[in-house]
Design a protein around this motif. Structure first.
Motif, mmCIF file in Angstrom:
data_model
loop_
_atom_site.group_PDB
_atom_site.id
_atom_site.type_symbol
_atom_site.label_atom_id
_atom_site.label_comp_id
_atom_site.label_asym_id
_atom_site.label_seq_id
_atom_site.Cartn_x
_atom_site.Cartn_y
_atom_site.Cartn_z
ATOM 1 N N GLN A 45 69.034 -1.454 -71.789
ATOM 2 C CA GLN A 45 68.049 -1.602 -72.872
ATOM 3 C C GLN A 45 68.212 -2.889 -73.669
ATOM 4 O O GLN A 45 67.267 -3.342 -74.315
ATOM 5 C CB GLN A 45 68.118 -0.385 -73.807
ATOM 6 N N ASN A 46 69.386 -3.510 -73.627
ATOM 7 C CA ASN A 46 69.601 -4.761 -74.366
ATOM 8 C C ASN A 46 68.749 -5.914 -73.831
ATOM 9 O O ASN A 46 68.549 -6.908 -74.536
ATOM 10 C CB ASN A 46 71.079 -5.174 -74.304
ATOM 11 N N PHE A 47 68.266 -5.790 -72.586
ATOM 12 C CA PHE A 47 67.555 -6.909 -71.973
ATOM 13 C C PHE A 47 66.128 -6.582 -71.553
ATOM 14 O O PHE A 47 65.443 -7.428 -71.000
ATOM 15 C CB PHE A 47 68.371 -7.448 -70.791
ATOM 16 N N VAL A 48 65.671 -5.377 -71.848
ATOM 17 C CA VAL A 48 64.299 -4.998 -71.520
ATOM 18 C C VAL A 48 63.337 -5.941 -72.236
ATOM 19 O O VAL A 48 63.479 -6.227 -73.422
ATOM 20 C CB VAL A 48 64.022 -3.523 -71.910
ATOM 21 N N GLY A 49 62.370 -6.497 -71.474
ATOM 22 C CA GLY A 49 61.381 -7.417 -72.032
ATOM 23 C C GLY A 49 61.803 -8.871 -72.023
ATOM 24 O O GLY A 49 61.001 -9.749 -72.322
ATOM 25 N N LYS A 50 63.048 -9.146 -71.666
ATOM 26 C CA LYS A 50 63.533 -10.529 -71.588
ATOM 27 C C LYS A 50 63.384 -11.039 -70.160
ATOM 28 O O LYS A 50 63.394 -10.266 -69.207
ATOM 29 C CB LYS A 50 64.982 -10.615 -72.035
ATOM 30 N N GLU A 51 63.250 -12.366 -70.032
ATOM 31 C CA GLU A 51 63.191 -12.944 -68.689
ATOM 32 C C GLU A 51 64.621 -13.180 -68.200
ATOM 33 O O GLU A 51 65.378 -13.929 -68.813
ATOM 34 C CB GLU A 51 62.398 -14.245 -68.664
ATOM 35 N N VAL A 52 64.954 -12.517 -67.101
ATOM 36 C CA VAL A 52 66.308 -12.541 -66.561
ATOM 37 C C VAL A 52 66.244 -13.023 -65.114
ATOM 38 O O VAL A 52 65.381 -12.610 -64.349
ATOM 39 C CB VAL A 52 66.936 -11.132 -66.644
ATOM 40 N N CYS A 53 67.164 -13.919 -64.749
ATOM 41 C CA CYS A 53 67.233 -14.451 -63.388
ATOM 42 C C CYS A 53 68.513 -13.981 -62.714
ATOM 43 O O CYS A 53 69.597 -14.003 -63.320
ATOM 44 C CB CYS A 53 67.217 -15.978 -63.405
ATOM 45 N N PHE A 54 68.375 -13.575 -61.455
ATOM 46 C CA PHE A 54 69.491 -13.198 -60.611
ATOM 47 C C PHE A 54 69.680 -14.343 -59.618
ATOM 48 O O PHE A 54 68.834 -14.549 -58.755
ATOM 49 C CB PHE A 54 69.184 -11.883 -59.883
ATOM 50 N N THR A 55 70.768 -15.098 -59.788
ATOM 51 C CA THR A 55 70.969 -16.301 -58.987
ATOM 52 C C THR A 55 72.034 -16.077 -57.927
ATOM 53 O O THR A 55 72.982 -15.317 -58.132
ATOM 54 C CB THR A 55 71.381 -17.496 -59.869
ATOM 55 N N LEU A 56 71.847 -16.742 -56.788
ATOM 56 C CA LEU A 56 72.814 -16.693 -55.685
ATOM 57 C C LEU A 56 73.431 -18.079 -55.588
ATOM 58 O O LEU A 56 72.743 -19.056 -55.288
ATOM 59 C CB LEU A 56 72.107 -16.264 -54.404
ATOM 60 N N ASN A 57 74.734 -18.172 -55.894
ATOM 61 C CA ASN A 57 75.397 -19.448 -56.160
ATOM 62 C C ASN A 57 76.519 -19.757 -55.188
ATOM 63 O O ASN A 57 77.046 -18.880 -54.526
ATOM 64 C CB ASN A 57 76.036 -19.416 -57.554
ATOM 65 N N GLN A 58 76.935 -21.026 -55.254
ATOM 66 C CA GLN A 58 78.089 -21.498 -54.483
ATOM 67 C C GLN A 58 78.955 -22.387 -55.373
ATOM 68 O O GLN A 58 79.297 -23.492 -55.017
ATOM 69 C CB GLN A 58 77.635 -22.281 -53.249
ATOM 70 N N LYS A 59 79.296 -21.945 -56.576
ATOM 71 C CA LYS A 59 80.065 -22.769 -57.508
ATOM 72 C C LYS A 59 81.457 -23.051 -56.967
ATOM 73 O O LYS A 59 82.241 -22.133 -56.722
ATOM 74 C CB LYS A 59 80.169 -22.098 -58.876
ATOM 75 N N GLY A 60 81.750 -24.318 -56.774
ATOM 76 C CA GLY A 60 83.062 -24.721 -56.290
ATOM 77 C C GLY A 60 83.409 -24.088 -54.952
ATOM 78 O O GLY A 60 84.566 -23.891 -54.648
ATOM 79 N N GLY A 61 82.392 -23.737 -54.173
ATOM 80 C CA GLY A 61 82.618 -23.112 -52.881
ATOM 81 C C GLY A 61 82.822 -21.606 -52.947
ATOM 82 O O GLY A 61 83.055 -20.960 -51.932
ATOM 83 N N THR A 62 82.744 -21.030 -54.151
ATOM 84 C CA THR A 62 82.908 -19.586 -54.304
ATOM 85 C C THR A 62 81.544 -18.916 -54.409
ATOM 86 O O THR A 62 80.814 -19.143 -55.369
ATOM 87 C CB THR A 62 83.728 -19.264 -55.570
ATOM 88 N N PRO A 63 81.182 -18.088 -53.429
ATOM 89 C CA PRO A 63 79.894 -17.401 -53.471
ATOM 90 C C PRO A 63 79.862 -16.359 -54.593
ATOM 91 O O PRO A 63 80.846 -15.643 -54.803
ATOM 92 C CB PRO A 63 79.800 -16.710 -52.115
ATOM 93 N N SER A 64 78.742 -16.293 -55.299
ATOM 94 C CA SER A 64 78.636 -15.313 -56.376
ATOM 95 C C SER A 64 77.176 -15.051 -56.711
ATOM 96 O O SER A 64 76.279 -15.777 -56.286
ATOM 97 C CB SER A 64 79.379 -15.807 -57.623
ATOM 98 N N ILE A 65 76.977 -14.002 -57.489
ATOM 99 C CA ILE A 65 75.674 -13.679 -58.052
ATOM 100 C C ILE A 65 75.845 -13.740 -59.558
ATOM 101 O O ILE A 65 76.747 -13.100 -60.119
ATOM 102 C CB ILE A 65 75.187 -12.267 -57.642
ATOM 103 N N THR A 66 75.004 -14.531 -60.211
ATOM 104 C CA THR A 66 75.069 -14.653 -61.658
ATOM 105 C C THR A 66 73.749 -14.175 -62.233
ATOM 106 O O THR A 66 72.682 -14.483 -61.699
ATOM 107 C CB THR A 66 75.334 -16.115 -62.083
ATOM 108 N N ILE A 67 73.837 -13.435 -63.321
ATOM 109 C CA ILE A 67 72.648 -12.967 -64.029
ATOM 110 C C ILE A 67 72.542 -13.803 -65.300
ATOM 111 O O ILE A 67 73.504 -13.912 -66.065
ATOM 112 C CB ILE A 67 72.733 -11.467 -64.345
ATOM 113 N N VAL A 68 71.350 -14.411 -65.504
ATOM 114 C CA VAL A 68 71.150 -15.338 -66.612
ATOM 115 C C VAL A 68 69.901 -14.933 -67.391
ATOM 116 O O VAL A 68 68.836 -14.702 -66.808
ATOM 117 C CB VAL A 68 70.964 -16.785 -66.094
ATOM 118 N N ASP A 69 70.019 -14.868 -68.718
ATOM 119 C CA ASP A 69 68.863 -14.647 -69.591
ATOM 120 C C ASP A 69 68.237 -16.010 -69.849
ATOM 121 O O ASP A 69 68.850 -16.880 -70.469
ATOM 122 C CB ASP A 69 69.315 -13.993 -70.902
#
Length: 186
Positions: free
Chosen positions: A108-132
């Protein structure tokens, strides 16, 4: 290539390509020998790997460009023939793919906000980051996750109810012969 309203947005990894904008309604009067030209061009970056469009907010998110440490480059599409640079998110460096939504999930803290689910390779480390990204001038990292046997986070999509993010790794089965192609859930 992604579409927004009656426009196609075209990016390429070719240097100095920028983003071509093409009015798709010109196809309605074209004949078989018509040679098309771009309707407009956005030149705030040179090359890019991918583009995502959030049709609900009117923003394009350019990924893997020569700007924003290859992160997300925000493009306002209020006037698609005159797009505007609205900032970027570069904290995770190279972003390969993304899905941005007006969040309607269980948190509920983020309902109505624009949120991105990113697929990254930071420093060669694969990850998923969620960004408001509601405030384009001040995007906020909400979380970063990795997963077992991570090699190269590739593509993903949020479930319709926004409760789960489903994604794939491009190389997990190549680097480990004991793993078959897998789908991961976050």
């Amino acid at each position: 290539v992604k579409t927004y309203n009656n426009y196609a947005l075209v990016v390429s990894e070719i240097p100095n390509h920028g983003m071509q904008i093409f009015d798709l309604t010109t196809l309605l009067t074209a004949n078989p020998k018509t040679r098309f030209t771009e309707t407009a061009r956005y030149n705030e970056f040179g090359n890019a790997h991918n583009v995502f469009v959030n049709e609900d907010t009117g923003y394009a998110y350019v990924l893997g460009s020569n700007t924003c440490k290859k992160g997300m480059h925000f493009v306002n599409l209020d006037d698609p023939t005159n797009p505007e640079n609205d900032g970027c998110y570069s904290e995770d460096e190279y972003i390969h793919d993304v899905q941005c939504v007006v969040y309607a999930g269980p948190d509920q803290n983020f309902v109505g906000k624009e949120v991105c689910f990113t697929l990254n390779q930071k420093g060669g480390t694969p990850s998923i980051t969620i960004v408001d990204v509601t405030n384009k001038q001040d995007p906020k990292k909400l979380s970063t996750s990795t997963y077992e046997n991570a090699v190269y986070t590739h593509q993903g999509w949020l479930a319709k109810d926004h409760e789960y993010f489903i994604f794939g790794d491009e190389n997990d089965e190549i680097n480990n012969p004991n793993i078959k192609t897998q789908t991961y859930v976050l």
